[in-house]
Design a protein around this motif. Structure first.
Motif, mmCIF file in Angstrom:
data_model
loop_
_atom_site.group_PDB
_atom_site.id
_atom_site.type_symbol
_atom_site.label_atom_id
_atom_site.label_comp_id
_atom_site.label_asym_id
_atom_site.label_seq_id
_atom_site.Cartn_x
_atom_site.Cartn_y
_atom_site.Cartn_z
ATOM 1 N N SER A 3 0.838 -1.202 0.000
ATOM 2 C CA SER A 3 0.000 0.000 0.000
ATOM 3 C C SER A 3 0.870 1.249 0.000
ATOM 4 O O SER A 3 2.068 1.218 0.318
ATOM 5 N N ARG A 4 0.255 2.382 -0.344
ATOM 6 C CA ARG A 4 0.994 3.644 -0.404
ATOM 7 C C ARG A 4 1.493 4.049 0.978
ATOM 8 O O ARG A 4 2.611 4.536 1.124
ATOM 9 N N ILE A 5 0.688 3.859 1.999
ATOM 10 C CA ILE A 5 1.107 4.261 3.331
ATOM 11 C C ILE A 5 2.248 3.376 3.834
ATOM 12 O O ILE A 5 3.183 3.849 4.487
ATOM 13 N N THR A 6 2.195 2.055 3.487
ATOM 14 C CA THR A 6 3.284 1.167 3.887
ATOM 15 C C THR A 6 4.571 1.548 3.169
ATOM 16 O O THR A 6 5.656 1.547 3.770
ATOM 17 N N MET A 7 4.451 1.848 1.889
ATOM 18 C CA MET A 7 5.627 2.244 1.121
ATOM 19 C C MET A 7 6.271 3.496 1.706
ATOM 20 O O MET A 7 7.493 3.560 1.902
ATOM 21 N N LEU A 8 5.450 4.510 2.005
ATOM 22 C CA LEU A 8 5.991 5.746 2.572
ATOM 23 C C LEU A 8 6.595 5.495 3.955
ATOM 24 O O LEU A 8 7.697 5.974 4.265
ATOM 25 N N ASN A 9 5.872 4.740 4.784
ATOM 26 C CA ASN A 9 6.351 4.477 6.137
ATOM 27 C C ASN A 9 7.690 3.734 6.111
ATOM 28 O O ASN A 9 8.596 4.030 6.885
ATOM 29 N N HIS A 10 7.817 2.771 5.189
ATOM 30 C CA HIS A 10 9.050 1.998 5.124
ATOM 31 C C HIS A 10 10.213 2.857 4.641
ATOM 32 O O HIS A 10 11.342 2.737 5.138
ATOM 33 N N CYS A 11 9.944 3.743 3.694
ATOM 34 C CA CYS A 11 11.003 4.633 3.226
ATOM 35 C C CYS A 11 11.467 5.563 4.358
ATOM 36 O O CYS A 11 12.668 5.837 4.510
ATOM 37 N N GLN A 12 10.516 6.051 5.150
ATOM 38 C CA GLN A 12 10.895 6.902 6.274
ATOM 39 C C GLN A 12 11.736 6.116 7.284
ATOM 40 O O GLN A 12 12.736 6.631 7.812
ATOM 41 N N ALA A 13 11.341 4.879 7.556
ATOM 42 C CA ALA A 13 12.089 4.063 8.513
ATOM 43 C C ALA A 13 13.493 3.771 7.998
ATOM 44 O O ALA A 13 14.469 3.819 8.756
ATOM 45 N N LEU A 14 13.614 3.463 6.704
ATOM 46 C CA LEU A 14 14.933 3.198 6.137
ATOM 47 C C LEU A 14 15.803 4.447 6.181
ATOM 48 O O LEU A 14 17.005 4.387 6.478
ATOM 49 N N THR A 15 15.193 5.587 5.878
ATOM 50 C CA THR A 15 15.959 6.832 5.900
ATOM 51 C C THR A 15 16.496 7.119 7.293
ATOM 52 O O THR A 15 17.647 7.529 7.471
ATOM 53 N N GLN A 16 15.661 6.837 8.295
ATOM 54 C CA GLN A 16 16.109 7.084 9.662
ATOM 55 C C GLN A 16 17.153 6.053 10.084
ATOM 56 O O GLN A 16 18.169 6.402 10.692
#
Length: 1527
Positions: free
Chosen positions: A498-511
């Motif tokens: 999902s779009r929210i999972t994709m965004l959330n995972h990118c934020q987690a990876l960035t952090q």
């Protein structure tokens, strides 16, 4: 490593040059690994610090460089040492395994015509067989000549393979490494001494009682041969059967191997309790159990909230594309400077507005679109991926299909179809490279939906208008993209993100990775899925796709690699001397979840640490398509201690518990952590099986993560989605631990100290064997640690499990190098078996080597495990070497049966027809009684008198018509003609033969009327006729000794034959085989003068001998039985009554007329009953297949008789020509009875196939039936014209093995269909008797069929004594009950069942069912098996198996299969045969022999001569394609 402390840069230039030259020699194969290491150590010795000790060996880096294409992912020097130590223990046992026998021409296709079958056929029956032109064994030839030459030939043999066996020589172990404390931990190996299992080679068997009667002239007696001929000094085994030294040596090796101490049998076994196999689980009390407390949820660091983070991925692209349009986004090795935002915008506009029409656009938001881009074009993929996101369509990235037969391509097509994909985006270059049809269109890939291909190159895109802007919604649970994932079974599922999972995972990876704006990331992974997609496409602002060596060029901060890339970098290191990796702050190892990645990281660090690589930058991570990134190691602080590693016991891991290895130092697994869990996530470990219960802290389980956003699923699979993405873990009492759903990651591991995550394997690589878990990667690592690995390619090995007999069995398949020798390959395979057994305490079921580049590959070059497994199960793997080890790993067989006392015995109470509460199994035909020809019976007791009476009363009545291959009558005989010809022959016998009354006369004729006339001529002259099949003119060497043997055994005083055959008997060709001067008097009956004998002989009593019937039984024994005049007349009368044969009737006979019921029907019945017989020699069908059916149709025959050979020829040859036959006017609606003459269990599959194939020609499905006869009574059952139809019952096979009859419903598992063998002939009584106690049995038991009838044979025709054997067969009595009646023992097992049908006497009909010959049954594990059942199972396992036969030798089950296909398929049959016999019959096959078509000897009745086959195998006369000795 010996040279690890040496800085190669400080070495003198000449030393560096010598090392480089040495590396080149190793990479090109000019030097062995051992030689390389010795020379390298010698060069470096002066420069190695003394503190490193005296050991020296090559580093892992140099091992990696040497192979060129070698895959070093599983390389571990510590594990290699452990394997060598384990093998050293095996070496002490000095146990030699028998090497398979392989024909040198294997894998070279040869035409079947060129494969001349060896002379291995049975005696007189084999010549003339329709299915093959085999003949008598060469052993018979030698027995009539020089026994010593036979012995010499037998001992020397003609080997078609390499050495008979090779004692395994295990190479010296590698020098112990002095690297770390791990080496000390693994320094000493201890292998437990395990108790021996029950000895499988000492089971009771009936073979020793049986083999002394087998007809192998050099060793076993032939009934009718004198003692002098049968007693020889030939080499014999304990069973008295001659053996060949090479074969017997290998079998003895196999038996010795099976006697080795094995792991103790599982406590989990099966008990056969007459009804079903019941599993009785009993857990091992010694297995380790988890002892820790229940784990608690592990929380990741809070996900930081940054105020300016974009609300969606598309918004991030929009921000960077508008504010920093000129900033570099993507750099590849060939194209630079792509404008990602503007190009993606153009593509989104084109997809939504330029495809289809304005009113009916082709794409709507939410539709699924396939992205088909090669790995060499990340820029085009990036544009397409973001273009789809901006257009709100769902991209489905897949690999580029190369051919219609790509491994897994069909499953990808199923995924596209289930996702409703109708459009595929690709580049112009990729589109041109796709396979095309002749019309230039893209081929329709197997299983794929119809696709419209759209090229996304810039010149084909439309620039959007200035006022058009894409709709960029807030991130929500709507689908963003679908990533394909292949399951363990090979099916492909779509993981929808999902779009929210994709965004959330990118934020987690960035952090977690601390990505910053403008950082450069080098990505060498597949950017279409998994880690390469998350990091390289979605998470960072500046990305680069190139080799690891490019790190130097761009001052890279982050690199994204897999273990294989680390090894490729090390191999390229010598060309890049001036590398500096000091700028690298994070080296993400994407497959760090593989426990064997630790060795790759260590090797890379050891090589590049001197080039600025810091140990703390290596960051392994654990990922899966479902859980995305579960954990990743954060970059460490310089100077801080590195995380500790866990040294775990593999034995403990197999039971699912964590134990620090302290006992068996060989069985240790060193794993590194994969860091901490992702920010904002929760993690728990649950049991992989059953309810999602939390594990204990020292327990291995499946890693589950929860990161809140949700929306992920398997597309179109709601059931599987719920069990994977919506898991609610429970505690020990079953209560949920919370409301947050968790996602199963498919990773197996545990959480260690400091909340560090450790991964020990994957669910997809889990092999559950006997309740223990083994990791496929661990098995691969152990196999590759067996040195030397010069026979296989390191990176091309597949490990999987197959379900056989209620458990998983491990199979290993590897690609063999083209230059590998057979002995080297077999030695390596043997050592791999031993290593895996020692390290993992699990036995391999199968180890196969296939030719190079034949295993199915994944799109990225790896081995496609699921398709390899499917090829293995389908028999399409085509291995060049194979080793099956069922004896080692199958430990859950049913307990061997202990024979129970029979319930019916002398102490039983008899009440009427009941014995011990059960009905006695007996049946009888109707009484012969009074009939219309009663006066004829009283007046004429002898068949010769009947012929004279017919010649006087109806001289011109036609009795016989002989047809040729064109269906035309070539010879006929009326009553008077037959009488006159018989008189001429009788006169010739008296004049030329100077014979006395009672002398034996051999009749040597082809099938025809001459044979009939000669028979009656002998009766007229008072001689005893003996019919013998004539020798085959093209194979005199094999067939003439049979004729010679029967003549000698019968003591024939004269031979009646044709002129041509007489010339053959006296020819030079015949003189090569036999001494033609010793033939008795030969009389040519072609042109005899018209003379009458002085008188026609009339025997004084009807009990006198009428003729001798010589035949070869199914056990290969040549026997002659005496048939009296009263037996002849009674049998003819019974057949006449049963079939209603009268003078006006016609029957067609397509049988060999030399023995048994075939001879009776051909020569005797017509004279007795007066009906007309249409005679069709079976040999003529080889010229005209439709001859028999055409004759039946032409003469409107109501009753016809044939053999199984004839029926099989018609079924195979004419089954597809029914329309053509119908067009020729062939009509079988007139047929009332089509009777197969046999001495065996009815072949239901063949008779049913025949009925179904020819029903279009009018054949009634009720017409086909069978007969049953034996040596003691030529005809016991024959269907006839009256009475109920043949019945079919279904018997439980498990009960049948216990000699019990239990009827089940059709289709029941383990059911065996049995057809009634026709109706009992008039005057015949049968009884089912226990062959050991000789007491009658109830109708629920299997026993020997005993028969009482006036047409029983009088006894065996023998020159020497052994009267006890004869009396036991022909005149035996019950041990209790009716102890006065004399019975004959048929030697066949069967049973009687009362049916609901009514017989001719209006009583309920008792049906007789024949199961098989008693002498052929296999006594294995205390159970009785019938060869035909095993052969039926084997025959249907593979399309290339033509014929099959089984027998036992020293309690090993030997299976011989004929290969009808290419010799490439020979080794495919070995696992299939082993599997099916184990699965369906609970038996382990000891030896599998693959031979050419026509090798299995079959007699004229279509019966296999298994004992002759056994003797030929042991004498090494089969010239097999392949012989596999299962361990």
């Amino acid at each position: 490593m010996a040279d690890r402390g040496v800085d190669l840069s400080i070495l003198p230039k000449e030393v560096r040059d010598q090392l480089a030259e040495l590396d080149l020699e190793l990479s090109e194969g000019d030097i062995t690994q051992k030689g390389y290491e010795k020379k390298r150590a010698k060069l470096l010795a002066p420069y190695i610090p003394q503190t490193q000790g005296e050991s020296s060996s090559s580093s892992k880096y140099h091992r990696a460089r040497s192979g060129g294409t070698r895959d070093e992912r599983y390389r571990s020097d510590i594990h290699t040492e452990a394997v060598q130590a384990a093998l050293a223990k095996h070496k002490e046992q000095k146990m030699a395994l028998p090497m398979p026998t392989k024909r040198r021409s294997t894998f070279v296709q040869s035409p079947i015509d060129a494969c001349t079958p060896p002379d291995t056929s049975s005696a007189s029956e084999d010549e003339g067989s329709l299915r093959r032109q085999a003949a008598l064994t060469a052993a018979i030839t030698q027995s009539l000549q020089n026994t010593e030459s036979w012995i010499n030939k037998s001992v020397q043999g003609s080997s078609t393979s390499s050495s008979a066996s090779s004692t395994l020589s295990h190479g010296e172990g590698k020098s112990q490494l002095q690297i770390s404390s791990l080496a000390d931990v693994l320094a000493h190996a201890r292998i437990e001494t395990l108790p021996a299992p029950p000895d499988v080679t000492t089971c009771s068997s009936s073979s020793s009682d049986r083999t002394s009667r087998i007809d192998l002239p050099p060793s076993g007696p032939v009934k009718g041969m004198s003692r002098g001929l049968s007693k020889t000094s030939i080499m014999e085994t304990a069973d008295g059967v001659p053996v060949h030294s090479r074969v017997s040596t290998k079998i003895q090796q196999l038996l010795n191997t099976l006697k080795r101490p094995k792991r103790p049998p599982l406590k989990e076994f099966f008990v056969d309790d007459f009804e079903e196999i019941v599993e009785v689980p009993q857990p091992d009390p010694n297995q380790p159990k988890p002892e820790g407390r229940q784990m608690i949820l592990v929380k990741g660091e809070p996900l930081g909230v940054v105020s300016n983070w974009p609300p969606a991925i598309e918004a991030a692209l929009q921000r960077w594309g508008t504010t920093q349009a000129k900033a570099p986004c993507l750099t590849t090795l060939d194209v630079t400077g792509r404008k990602l935002w503007s190009r993606s915008l153009k593509l989104a506009y084109t997809l939504l507005n330029k495809l289809g029409t304005k009113n009916e656009p082709m794409l709507k938001p939410g539709d699924r679109v396939a992205l088909v881009y090669p790995n060499s074009d990340p820029g085009m993929f990036l544009v397409a991926f973001y273009g789809c996101l901006l257009a709100e369509v769902i991209p489905v990235p897949i690999e580029v299909p190369l051919t219609r037969k790509d491994a897994g391509s069909q499953q990808i097509g199923f995924l596209l179809g289930s996702c409703g994909v109708a459009l595929a985006l690709t580049s112009e270059i990729c589109l041109k490279g796709l396979p095309k049809t002749q019309n230039g269109e893209i081929v329709q890939f197997k299983g794929w939906p119809r696709l419209k291909w759209v090229v996304t190159d810039s010149k084909y895109l439309t620039k959007p208008s200035k006022d058009w802007q894409p709709h960029i919604p807030m991130a929500n649970t709507e689908l963003a993209y679908i990533e394909y994932k292949a399951s363990k079974e090979g099916s492909v599922m779509g993981v929808a993100v999902s779009r929210i999972t994709m965004l959330n995972h990118c934020q987690a990876l960035t952090q977690a990775c601390n990505y910053t704006e403008g950082e450069i990331l080098v990505n060498v992974l597949d950017f279409k899925k998994d880690v390469g997609l998350w990091h390289g496409v979605l998470s960072v602002s500046s990305i680069s796709y190139m080799e690891v060596d490019a790190i130097l060029l761009f001052w890279t901060k982050v690199a994204l690699v897999k273990c294989r890339d680390l090894h490729w970098a090390m191999m390229a290191h010598r060309d890049q001397r001036d590398i500096n990796l000091g700028s690298l702050r994070m080296l993400i190892v994407a497959d760090g979840a593989n426990p064997w990645s630790v060795s790759s990281c260590d090797a890379f660090l050891s090589v590049f640490q001197c080039h600025g690589l810091k140990p703390e930058v290596i960051c392994p991570c654990a990922t899966s398509p479902e859980a995305m990134t579960a954990a990743i190691r954060r970059p460490g602080v310089p100077g801080a201690p590195l995380p500790a590693r866990a040294i775990l016991s593999m034995s403990g891991l197999s039971y699912g518990v964590i134990r620090v290895n302290t006992e068996d130092k060989n069985s240790a697994l060193t794993v590194q952590d994969v860091g901490h869990i992702m920010p904002g996530s929760l993690m728990c470990i649950i049991k992989p099986d059953g309810p999602p219960q939390l594990c204990k802290t020292d327990e291995i389980g499946e890693i589950c993560v929860s990161s809140q956003p949700g929306g992920m699923l398997y597309y179109g699979l709601p059931g599987v989605t719920k069990s994977t993405f919506e898991v609610i873990p429970v505690n020990a009492v079953g209560a949920p631990i919370g409301e947050n759903p968790f996602v199963r990651s498919g990773l197996l591991g545990f959480v260690g100290p400091g909340s560090l995550v450790f991964v020990v394997g994957k669910i997809d690589g889990l092999l559950m064997v006997s309740g223990r878990r083994h990791n496929a990667d661990d098995i691969v690592a152990t196999a590759l640690a067996v040195e030397p690995v010069k026979t296989v390619y390191r990176g091309r090995i597949a490990v999987f499990s197959v379900t056989v007999f209620y458990d998983e069995r491990i199979a290993v398949v590897a690609e063999q190098r083209p230059d590998a020798l057979e002995e080297d390959s077999f030695q390596w395979m043997s050592r791999v078996l031993q290593a895996i057994d020692s390290i993992h305490q699990v036995g391999l079921y199968c180890l196969a080597l296939v030719p190079a580049n034949t295993l199915p590959k994944t799109p990225l070059g790896g081995i496609h495990i699921a398709q390899t497994k499917q090829h293995f199960l389908d028999g399409n793997l085509h291995p060049c070497n194979i080793l099956m080890c069922p004896h080692t790993c199958v430990t859950n067989l049913p307990k061997p049966r202990q024979k129970q006392p029979v319930g019916v015995g002398p102490a039983s109470i008899m009440v009427g027809n009941l014995v011990a509460g059960k009905r006695i199994a007996q049946a009888s035909g109707r009484d012969l009684g009074l009939s219309e020809d009663q006066d004829l019976v009283k007046k004429y007791q002898f068949l010769s008198e009947v012929l004279q009476w017919r010649a006087n009363s109806d001289p011109d009545h036609l009795l016989f018509v002989l047809l040729n291959s064109k269906g035309l009558p070539v010879s006929t005989a009326t009553c008077i003609q037959l009488h006159k010809r018989a008189e001429k022959i009788a006169a010739a016998l008296m004049e030329k033969g100077s014979l006395n009354t009672g002398d034996n006369v051999v009749l040597l004729y082809p099938p025809g009327i001459d044979l009939i006339a000669s028979f009656y001529g002998c009766l007229y002259a008072g001689c005893i006729p003996v019919t013998v099949r004539p020798p085959h003119l093209q194979n005199l060497a094999a067939t003439l000794p049979t004729v010679r043997m029967i003549i000698e055994v019968s003591k024939a005083a004269c031979i009646l034959t044709t002129q041509n055959l007489m010339k053959t008997l006296k020819s030079k060709e015949a003189a090569v085989t036999v001494d033609v001067k010793t033939w008795p008097t030969i009389i040519d009956t072609d042109d005899l003068p018209r003379r009458r004998p002085p008188q026609i002989y009339k025997p004084p009593t009807a009990e006198m001998l009428a003729y001798l019937d010589f035949s070869v039984s199914t056990t290969g024994m040549l026997t002659g039985v005496k048939i009296s005049h009263v037996a002849v007349s009674t049998l003819c009368r019974s057949i006449k009554l049963q079939c209603e044969l009268y003078s006006s009737r016609q029957i067609a006979i397509c049988l060999d007329p030399y023995c048994g019921l075939g001879f009776v029907l051909w020569c005797l019945c017509s004279v007795y009953s007066g009906h007309q017989s249409i005679l069709i020699p079976p040999l003529e069908l080889e010229t005209n297949l439709s001859l028999w059916l055409s004759a039946v149709s032409q003469y409107k025959i109501r009753d016809t008789f044939c053999s199984y050979s004839v029926m099989e020829m018609c079924t195979k040859g004419l089954g597809s020509q029914t329309e053509a036959l119908k067009a020729r006017g062939i009509n079988l609606s007139c047929v009332r009875g089509c009777v197969v003459v046999a001495e065996e269990r009815p072949r239901m599959a063949l008779t049913q196939s025949f009925s179904k194939l020819f029903k279009d020609l009018g054949l009634s499905p009720r017409a086909v039936s069978t007969t049953f006869g034996s040596r003691v009574n030529l005809a016991i059952c024959l269907q006839g014209t009256t009475g109920p139809e043949p019945t079919t019952v279904y018997v439980d096979m498990k009960s049948l093995r216990h000699d019990r009859i239990r009827l089940v419903e059709r289709g029941a598992p383990q059911s065996l269909p049995l057809m009634e063998s026709g109706k009992m002939l008039p005057g015949v009584r049968v009884l089912i008797v226990n062959p050991e106690t000789k007491g009658p049995l109830g109708d629920s038991h299997l026993g020997e069929i005993w028969v009482n009838s006036q047409h029983n044979a009088s006894g065996y025709y023998t020159i020497y004594g052994d009267e006890s054997l004869q009396a036991d067969h022909f005149n035996t009595k019950l041990s209790f009950a009716d102890t006065e009646t004399l019975w004959a023992r048929t030697g066949y097992l069967g049973f009687v069942k009362r049916t609901e049908l009514l017989g001719a006497s209006k009583d309920r009909h008792d049906a007789l069912y024949v199961v098989g010959a008693l002498d052929e049954t296999l006594e294995l594990r205390g159970l009785r098996y019938h060869p035909i059942d095993i052969e039926t199972s084997v025959s249907r396992t593979h399309r290339s198996i033509g014929e099959c036969a089984v027998f036992t030798w020293t309690n090993l089950l030997v299976v011989v299969v004929e290969l009808c296909g290419s010799e490439q398929e020979a080794l495919d049959l070995v696992p299939l045969v082993t599997n099916v016999v184990l699965e369906e019959h609970h038996l382990i096959v000891g030896v599998v022999v693959v031979v050419d078509p026509g090798v299995i000897p079959i007699n004229s009745r279509g019966e296999k001569q298994r004992m002759h086959l056994r003797d030929s195998f042991l004498a090494d006369q089969l010239d097999p394609i392949y012989v596999a000795y299962n361990m």
